[in-house]
Design a protein around this motif. Structure first.
Motif: not given
Length: 648
Positions: A18-20, A82, A85-86
Motif C-alpha cells: 500500500y505504501w511502496g 492519501q 489514493n492507495r
C-alpha cells in the motif's frame, strides 16, 4: 493478541503493497507490533518520523475499523485522500458537513468496508457519534497530536479530555497515542487522561543528525535572509507572523530574483491549493507563510526553514523547523531576530489572557450575529466574516480575535479559516426510482445520465466530488445551466448537491449558552498566562544560547544526553576554537578498546576537564573512530568489520 488479526499479510507486506516502501523507519516496526498485540501504546516521534504509519499499518491487519482522532480538518482531509489514493477506504467527519453527509459516512463505516474513520475530538461528545460507533467493530483508537490532551501542551484542546469516556463506552480494546512534542508533564498527562493501561512507550531521539540549527541576532533580517537563500540551494519555507508580512517578504524575494510566493489562512482555498501544489512540485522554490502552512504536507526535500519572527513556544518551533530535511540530507533551521522581537514575544505572552468580560461579550455577540436561541444549534456551522462581525458589534480588532481563539480553546466554538471544499453530491433515490424520475423528467435526463456515467453506482452510497465543468462538457451545455439543474435536483430530493465552498466558517460545539454562564475559570486563565510566559522565555533562551541547540531541544523534552550535535552554529564555532586545544584523543582511543560509559571514562581520565573529554568523544565519533550506543562508547574495529585479515 493474534486472534484480532484477520489479514494474514505481514506488516512488511502491507507496507510494501500500500505504501511502496520495502522497510520501516527506526522504531516503527516495534510500535506496530505493540499495537497489533493489543497493548496501549504511546509513540513520541519527532516531526517527519512517520507517525501515521504506526497506526495505519496495524489497522490494516486488524479486523474492523480504526477511529482516528485528529485536531485539524486539513490534516484529516489530507490523510483520508492519501489513503483513498492507495486503495484504502477512509472517510472523515468534521464541522461544516451536512447531517446527511455525516449520516452516510457513518452508515458506510457500519455496513461498508471503510477501514479508517477520522473525526475531530469534539465529535466524540455527540450522542449520534457514540450510538453509531457502538454498531461498528472498532479495532483500534488512534489519537493523533496527543499533546493536545494536556494542559501543559502548547495547543490544549479540552474536548480531548472526552476520549477516555468514548473509549470506555465502546469497550475499544486498545489505544495508540502519537505526538512529536512531549515533555515529561505532557507524557504523564497523556497516559492519565487516556486511561492507558501499562502502556508501551516508544521514544525516538529528538536529535536530527542532518538538521543544523542556527539563530542570528541582527538588525537587517531581510538582508541575511537573501544571503542564506543565495548560499543554500533548494526548497525553502520562510515563516512570519502576519498575513500582510507574507506578501511583503515574498515580493522582496521575487524582486531579488528568487522564485517565491506567499501563503496564509485568509487566501481562498483555490489559491492555497495552487500555491501549495506549485511548491510541492518544485516549480516554486520559496514559500513565505504563517504557521497555517506545512501541517501534514509530505515534502522531503526542504533544505531550509527560516523564521523571520519568533514562535510562541519551543514545541511549535521544533515542529515547524522539523519540516526541513525529511529526506535525511543536510538541511538548515534558522531563526533571524533582533531585540524588538524578544520584547514583542514577552509582551504577547503577558497579554495572552483575555478578560472574562470580553469573552462573555464576544460570545453574546456571536449568538446575536447568527440569531441563535439559547439551547440551540450544537454542531451547527455558519459562514463567518470577521470584519463584518467586529464592525456590527463595535468590538476591538485584535483582542476580539484573541477572545475567539480562547472560546475555541475552551471547547465552545471552532474556527475554520477558508479552505477549498469542492462540490459534491450523492443520490437520495435508489437506482430504480432514479430511472423512473429520468423517464418522467426528460429535460433533466442528460444531467442525470452524465452523473451516472462519470461517477457510477458508488454515487448511490458515498458522496462524490464533482466538477460542474465536466458535466457541462458531457451534456454540451453551460456550467451555469448545469448548476441550476443540479440545484433543481437537490430541491426535489433526487440528489443531495453541495456546491463548492470557499469561505471561513464558525461552528458552535455546544448548544448556545447564556453568555454569563459560559464555563470559564479565572484561575485557569491566569495559569495558562503564566505557562505562556514560561514557553516564551524558553524560546528567548534558545535563540540567545551559546550551547548546542540540538541539546537544548533534547533537554527541553527530557532526553538525557551529554553529546552535542556538532553541526549547529554554536557547535561549529566552538569546534573552531577547540581545534587549537589539546584534547585527549589518543588516550580516549586506547581506553575505548573496551566499551565504557561516560561515567567510567571520566573516572579513568580524571586529570582532564569533562568538557575536553566530551569534545574529544564528539570528534572521534565524527571522524568515524568511535561509536556510541545507549550511552556506551567503544572504538570501531574496522578489521572486524571487514571480516578479518590484512588489507589488500
Amino acid at each position: 493478541m493474534v486472534d484480532r488479526v484477520t489479514n494474514h499479510m505481514s506488516p512488511q507486506e502491507v507496507l510494501k503493497q500500500y505504501w511502496g516502501y520495502s522497510s520501516f523507519r527506526p522504531q516503527q516496526e516495534e510500535i506496530i507490533k505493540s499495537v497489533i498485540d493489543g497493548q496501549d501504546t504511546l509513540a513520541l516521534l519527532p516531526t517527519g518520523g512517520g507517525k501515521s504509519i504506526c497506526f495505519q499499518v496495524p489497522a490494516m491487519l486488524l479486523e474492523g475499523i480504526c477511529i482516528v482522532i485528529s485536531p485539524l480538518i486539513a490534516l484529516m482531509k489530507d490523510q483520508v485522500e492519501q489513503l483513498n489514493n492507495r486503495g484504502i477506504k477512509a472517510t472523515a467527519i468534521f464541522s461544516g458537513m451536512s447531517k446527511r453527509e455525516i449520516d452516510v459516512s457513518l452508515d458506510n463505516c457500519i455496513y461498508g468496508d471503510v477501514k479508517f474513520l477520522y473525526v475531530s475530538p469534539e465529535r466524540l461528545q455527540t450522542e449520534l457519534m457514540v450510538e453509531r460507533s457502538k454498531k461498528m467493530k472498532v479495532s483500534l483508537l488512534a489519537v493523533d497530536e496527543a499533546h493536545c490532551i494536556s494542559q501543559w501542551g502548547y495547543d490544549f484542546r479540552p474536548p480531548y479530555l472526552e476520549i477516555a469516556d468514548f473509549k470506555n463506552q465502546l469497550n475499544i480494546p486498545s489505544v495508540v497515542a502519537l505526538t512529536a512534542t512531549a515533555t515529561n508533564e505532557v507524557e504523564t498527562d497523556i497516559i492519565a487522561k487516556l486511561e492507558m493501561k501499562s502502556p508501551q512507550i516508544f521514544r525516538k531521539s529528538f536529535a536530527r543528525a542532518n538538521l543544523s540549527y542556527s539563530a542570528f541576532a541582527l538588525e537587517n533580517k531581510e538582508g541575511k535572509l537573501l544571503d542564506i537563500l543565495r548560499n543554500v540551494e533548494g526548497s525553502s519555507v520562510v515563516y512570519v507572523r502576519s498575513r500582510k508580512r507574507t506578501k511583503q517578504v515574498a515580493e522582496l524575494l521575487i524582486q531579488s530574483g528568487i522564485s517565491a510566493d506567499f501563503y496564509h489562512a485568509g487566501l481562498t482555498g483555490k489559491e492555497r491549493s495552487a500555491k501549495q501544489d506549485a511548491w510541492i512540485q518544485n516549480s516554486l522554490r520559496v514559500m513565505v507563510a504563517t504557521n497555517a502552512f506545512g501541517m501534514g504536507i509530505d515534502k522531503a526535500n526542504v533544505r531550509t526553514v527560516i523564521h523571520l519572527d519568533l514562535p510562541d513556544s519551543l514545541e511549535a518551533y521544533y515542529q515547524e523547523a522539523g519540516r526541513a530535511g525529511r529526506d535525511g540530507k543536510k538541511a538548515y533551521a534558522i531563526v533571524l531576530y533582533h531585540q524588538k522581537d524578544l520584547d514583542f514575544l514577552k509582551e504577547r505572552a503577558e497579554k495572552s489572557v483575555v478578560s472574562i468580560d470580553l469573552l462573555q461579550r464576544t460570545y453574546q455577540a456571536l449568538g446575536n450575529y447568527f440569531k441563535l436561541a439559547v439551547g440551540s444549534h450544537a454542531f451547527s456551522s455558519f459562514p463567518f466574516h470577521y470584519d463584518q462581525f467586529i464592525q456590527a458589534f463595535n468590538l476591538p480588532l485584535l483582542d476580539t480575535y484573541a477572545a475567539l481563539r480562547k472560546l475555541e480553546e475552551e471547547g465552545l466554538i471552532q474556527l475554520n479559516d477558508s479552505y477549498f471544499e469542492g462540490s459534491k453530491f450523492i443520490f437520495n433515490l435508489n437506482k430504480s426510482d432514479t430511472y423512473k424520475y429520468q423517464i418522467a423528467n426528460p429535460k433533466l435526463d442528460p444531467v442525470i445520465k452524465a452523473l451516472l456515467r462519470l461517477y457510477g453506482g458508488e454515487a448511490f452510497n458515498v458522496y462524490q466530488r464533482l466538477k460542474e465543468k465536466e458535466i457541462a462538457t458531457l451534456v454540451k451545455g453551460r456550467v451555469s445551466d448545469v448548476r441550476l439543474h443540479l440545484k433543481f435536483l437537490h430541491d426535489h430530493e433526487v440528489i443531495d448537491y453541495q456546491p463548492s465552498s470557499d469561505s471561513p466558517t464558525i461552528t458552535f460545539l455546544t448548544p448556545r449558552l447564556e453568555a454569563d454562564k459560559i464555563p470559564i475559570d479565572a484561575q485557569q486563565l491566569d495559569w495558562r498566562r503564566k505557562l505562556a510566559i514560561e514557553k516564551a522565555g524558553a524560546v528567548a533562551a534558545y535563540v540567545q544560547a551559546d550551547g548546542c541547540r540540538t541539546q537544548i531541544f533534547q533537554h527541553y523534552f527530557n532526553e538525557d544526553t551529554v553529546l552535542t550535535c556538532g553541526i549547529c552554529d554554536n557547535d561549529l564555532e566552538r569546534r573552531k576554537k577547540i581545534k587549537a586545544e589539546t584534547l585527549p584523543l589518543d588516550e580516549l582511543e586506547t581506553l575505548l578498546d573496551a566499551p565504557r560509559s561516560l561515567t567510567q571514562i571520566k573516572a579513568l581520565l580524571a586529570k582532564h576537564p569533562e568538557i575536553k573529554i566530551v569534545d574529544g568523544l564528539r570528534i572521534l565519533i565524527e571522524d568515524g573512530k568511535v561509536m556510541e550506543e545507549n550511552g556506551v562508547f567503544s572504538r570501531i574495529d574496522y578489521t572486524i568489520l571487514r571480516g578479518g585479515g590484512e588489507e589488500s
